[in-house]
Design a protein around this motif. Structure first.
Motif, PDB file in Angstrom:
ATOM      1  N   GLY A  84      55.841  -7.141  49.105  1.00  0.00           N
ATOM      2  CA  GLY A  84      55.333  -6.046  49.525  1.00  0.00           C
ATOM      3  C   GLY A  84      54.367  -5.946  49.008  1.00  0.00           C
ATOM      4  N   ALA A  85      53.630  -6.521  48.251  1.00  0.00           N
ATOM      5  CA  ALA A  85      52.377  -5.532  47.986  1.00  0.00           C
ATOM      6  C   ALA A  85      51.065  -5.919  49.200  1.00  0.00           C
ATOM      7  CB  ALA A  85      51.676  -5.963  46.368  1.00  0.00           C
ATOM      8  N   TYR A  86      50.047  -5.056  49.578  1.00  0.00           N
ATOM      9  CA  TYR A  86      49.199  -5.745  50.138  1.00  0.00           C
ATOM     10  C   TYR A  86      47.774  -6.726  50.019  1.00  0.00           C
ATOM     11  CZ  TYR A  86      51.339  -2.291  54.036  1.00  0.00           C
ATOM     12  OH  TYR A  86      52.470  -2.209  55.031  1.00  0.00           O
ATOM     13  N   TYR A  87      47.022  -7.556  50.520  1.00  0.00           N
ATOM     14  CA  TYR A  87      46.551  -7.684  49.805  1.00  0.00           C
ATOM     15  C   TYR A  87      44.791  -8.118  51.086  1.00  0.00           C
ATOM     16  CZ  TYR A  87      48.005 -12.066  51.898  1.00  0.00           C
ATOM     17  OH  TYR A  87      48.454 -13.436  53.025  1.00  0.00           O
ATOM     18  N   PHE A  88      43.340  -8.300  50.457  1.00  0.00           N
ATOM     19  CA  PHE A  88      42.635  -8.131  52.057  1.00  0.00           C
ATOM     20  C   PHE A  88      42.740  -9.185  52.245  1.00  0.00           C
ATOM     21  CE2 PHE A  88      42.573  -4.163  50.305  1.00  0.00           C
ATOM     22  CZ  PHE A  88      42.460  -3.463  51.366  1.00  0.00           C
ATOM     23  N   ASP A  89      42.603 -10.154  53.689  1.00  0.00           N
ATOM     24  CA  ASP A  89      42.561 -10.945  53.691  1.00  0.00           C
ATOM     25  C   ASP A  89      40.682 -11.298  54.188  1.00  0.00           C
ATOM     26  OD1 ASP A  89      42.066 -14.378  54.868  1.00  0.00           O
ATOM     27  OD2 ASP A  89      43.407 -13.934  56.589  1.00  0.00           O
ATOM     28  N   GLU A  90      39.750 -11.938  53.644  1.00  0.00           N
ATOM     29  CA  GLU A  90      38.868 -12.148  54.572  1.00  0.00           C
ATOM     30  C   GLU A  90      37.854 -13.307  54.860  1.00  0.00           C
ATOM     31  OE1 GLU A  90      35.239 -10.594  51.548  1.00  0.00           O
ATOM     32  OE2 GLU A  90      36.960  -8.860  50.945  1.00  0.00           O
ATOM     33  N   LYS A  91      37.355 -13.213  55.921  1.00  0.00           N
ATOM     34  CA  LYS A  91      36.619 -15.098  56.448  1.00  0.00           C
ATOM     35  C   LYS A  91      34.966 -14.606  56.894  1.00  0.00           C
ATOM     36  CE  LYS A  91      41.168 -17.221  57.156  1.00  0.00           C
ATOM     37  NZ  LYS A  91      41.291 -17.928  57.259  1.00  0.00           N
ATOM     38  N   VAL A  92      34.453 -16.068  56.547  1.00  0.00           N
ATOM     39  CA  VAL A  92      33.590 -15.869  57.982  1.00  0.00           C
ATOM     40  C   VAL A  92      33.499 -16.742  59.624  1.00  0.00           C
ATOM     41  CG1 VAL A  92      30.964 -15.961  58.139  1.00  0.00           C
ATOM     42  CG2 VAL A  92      32.313 -14.872  55.509  1.00  0.00           C
ATOM     43  N   VAL A  93      34.146 -15.837  60.428  1.00  0.00           N
ATOM     44  CA  VAL A  93      34.257 -16.816  61.737  1.00  0.00           C
ATOM     45  C   VAL A  93      32.806 -17.170  62.809  1.00  0.00           C
ATOM     46  CG1 VAL A  93      36.518 -16.896  61.340  1.00  0.00           C
ATOM     47  CG2 VAL A  93      35.564 -14.469  62.683  1.00  0.00           C
ATOM     48  N   ASN A  94      33.349 -17.386  63.945  1.00  0.00           N
ATOM     49  CA  ASN A  94      32.222 -17.001  64.802  1.00  0.00           C
ATOM     50  C   ASN A  94      32.722 -16.187  65.385  1.00  0.00           C
ATOM     51  OD1 ASN A  94      30.615 -17.099  67.217  1.00  0.00           O
ATOM     52  ND2 ASN A  94      31.903 -19.921  67.739  1.00  0.00           N
ATOM     53  N   ALA A  95      30.983 -15.345  65.946  1.00  0.00           N
ATOM     54  CA  ALA A  95      31.645 -14.105  66.843  1.00  0.00           C
ATOM     55  C   ALA A  95      32.610 -13.960  68.182  1.00  0.00           C
ATOM     56  CB  ALA A  95      30.302 -13.363  67.331  1.00  0.00           C
ATOM     57  N   ASP A  96      32.692 -15.115  67.814  1.00  0.00           N
ATOM     58  CA  ASP A  96      33.795 -15.148  69.729  1.00  0.00           C
ATOM     59  C   ASP A  96      35.060 -15.299  68.935  1.00  0.00           C
ATOM     60  OD1 ASP A  96      31.271 -15.107  70.982  1.00  0.00           O
ATOM     61  OD2 ASP A  96      31.656 -17.432  71.508  1.00  0.00           O
ATOM     62  N   SER A  97      35.672 -15.440  68.119  1.00  0.00           N
ATOM     63  CA  SER A  97      37.226 -15.899  67.360  1.00  0.00           C
ATOM     64  C   SER A  97      37.525 -14.237  66.997  1.00  0.00           C
ATOM     65  CB  SER A  97      36.799 -17.036  67.415  1.00  0.00           C
ATOM     66  OG  SER A  97      36.186 -17.294  65.606  1.00  0.00           O
ATOM     67  N   VAL A  98      36.781 -14.291  66.776  1.00  0.00           N
ATOM     68  CA  VAL A  98      36.912 -12.576  66.001  1.00  0.00           C
ATOM     69  C   VAL A  98      38.475 -12.069  66.630  1.00  0.00           C
ATOM     70  CG1 VAL A  98      36.939 -10.056  65.272  1.00  0.00           C
ATOM     71  CG2 VAL A  98      34.477 -11.469  65.440  1.00  0.00           C
ATOM     72  N   ASN A  99      38.995 -12.094  67.990  1.00  0.00           N
ATOM     73  CA  ASN A  99      39.720 -10.921  68.510  1.00  0.00           C
ATOM     74  C   ASN A  99      41.307 -12.154  68.419  1.00  0.00           C
ATOM     75  OD1 ASN A  99      39.374  -8.810  69.412  1.00  0.00           O
ATOM     76  ND2 ASN A  99      38.686 -10.001  71.331  1.00  0.00           N
ATOM     77  N   ASP A 100      41.329 -13.415  67.917  1.00  0.00           N
ATOM     78  CA  ASP A 100      42.035 -14.729  67.598  1.00  0.00           C
ATOM     79  C   ASP A 100      42.233 -14.618  65.696  1.00  0.00           C
ATOM     80  OD1 ASP A 100      41.882 -16.041  70.066  1.00  0.00           O
ATOM     81  OD2 ASP A 100      40.059 -17.005  69.778  1.00  0.00           O
ATOM     82  N   PHE A 101      40.817 -13.813  65.448  1.00  0.00           N
ATOM     83  CA  PHE A 101      41.465 -13.943  63.988  1.00  0.00           C
ATOM     84  C   PHE A 101      42.730 -12.706  63.221  1.00  0.00           C
ATOM     85  CE2 PHE A 101      40.675 -11.660  59.838  1.00  0.00           C
ATOM     86  CZ  PHE A 101      41.231 -12.095  58.772  1.00  0.00           C
TER      87      PHE A 101
END
Length: 49
Positions: free
Chosen positions: A30-47
């Motif tokens: 139930g705890a929150y964590y942060f998922d950080e990634k470097v992605v292509n600018a076109d696939s930000v919405n898919d992330f």
């Protein structure tokens, strides 16, 4: 460390890369964590889906 990431994102070969951060709730604890990634600018919405 953040300066190094920003510097590599601004090079000529990878100008279309974006660092995205998403907050995710763990189903087990139930705890929150942060998922950080470097992605292509076109696939930000898919992330975020």
């Amino acid at each position: 460390m953040a300066k190094k990431t920003v510097a590599t994102l601004q090079t000529g070969a990878s100008k279309k890369m974006t660092k995205v951060i998403k907050m995710v709730k763990s189903p087990k604890t139930g705890a929150y964590y942060f998922d950080e990634k470097v992605v292509n600018a076109d696939s930000v919405n898919d992330f975020f889906k």
